[in-house]
Design a protein around this motif. Structure first.
Motif, short mmCIF file in Angstrom:
data_model
loop_
_atom_site.label_atom_id
_atom_site.label_comp_id
_atom_site.label_asym_id
_atom_site.label_seq_id
_atom_site.Cartn_x
_atom_site.Cartn_y
_atom_site.Cartn_z
N VAL A 167 40.95 -52.95 -53.83
CA VAL A 167 41.86 -53.04 -52.69
C VAL A 167 41.79 -54.41 -52.01
O VAL A 167 42.81 -55.04 -51.78
N PRO A 168 40.60 -54.95 -51.67
CA PRO A 168 40.57 -56.27 -51.03
C PRO A 168 41.10 -57.37 -51.94
O PRO A 168 41.75 -58.31 -51.48
N VAL A 169 40.85 -57.27 -53.24
CA VAL A 169 41.32 -58.29 -54.17
C VAL A 169 42.85 -58.30 -54.21
O VAL A 169 43.48 -59.36 -54.13
N VAL A 170 43.46 -57.13 -54.32
CA VAL A 170 44.90 -57.03 -54.37
C VAL A 170 45.50 -57.50 -53.04
O VAL A 170 46.50 -58.21 -53.01
N HIS A 171 44.88 -57.12 -51.93
CA HIS A 171 45.37 -57.54 -50.62
C HIS A 171 45.32 -59.07 -50.50
O HIS A 171 46.25 -59.69 -49.99
#
Length: 159
Positions: free
Chosen positions: A45-49
């Motif tokens: 999730v943080p990587v995609v964000h």
């Protein structure tokens, strides 16, 4: 219920073992698999964000660059037109000033227009304050909207 039934209803007797067999070792593997999937999703999730935010920022930068180039072209066109008009006015004033020589010496006329190169952090308000102008006068002199922003390196006419 009676464990030794007799008669035609024997096929209804209650079984001793459960009809469904639960594979306890198989359910452990499914639980482990589900936990791993959840961990992977939480980690991604943080990587995609971050990637989505960067692409949005780069798109915004491209839009700003296009707008700046377009504004420069419009400003250059307006500046060239105003410079031509200023040259025509200067020639007309020189002709009128050359005839009455006494009046030209008595009244020094400042028709020279100064240019100011916008520095980083400047705004129309700060530039107008530097040259004792109102924002509306400065915007009108440069054919800008008073709400417009100015860019570093842009040349503005000031009195």
């Amino acid at each position: 219920m009676n464990q030794n039934p007799q008669g035609p209803f024997k096929h209804y007797e209650r079984p001793h073992n459960s009809r469904t067999m639960i594979n306890k070792s198989g359910s452990k593997y499914w639980m482990i698999l589900m936990v791993l999937i959840v961990i992977i999703i939480v980690a991604l999730v943080p990587v995609v964000h971050h990637l989505a935010a960067n692409s949005e920022t780069s798109n915004r930068v491209v839009e700003l660059q296009k707008a700046t180039k377009k504004r420069k072209r419009v400003t250059e066109k307006k500046t060239s037109k105003t410079q031509i008009n200023a040259k025509v006015k200067d020639k007309a004033k020189k002709k009128t000033l050359s005839k009455p020589k006494v009046q030209a010496q008595d009244k020094p006329v400042e028709t020279k227009v100064k240019q100011y190169t916008v520095q980083s952090g400047d705004s129309l308000t700060s530039i107008a304050d530097k040259f004792n102008l109102t924002v509306n006068d400065l915007a009108q002199l440069n054919q800008l909207n008073p709400e417009d922003q100015v860019n570093a390196g842009q040349k503005l006419r000031v009195k």
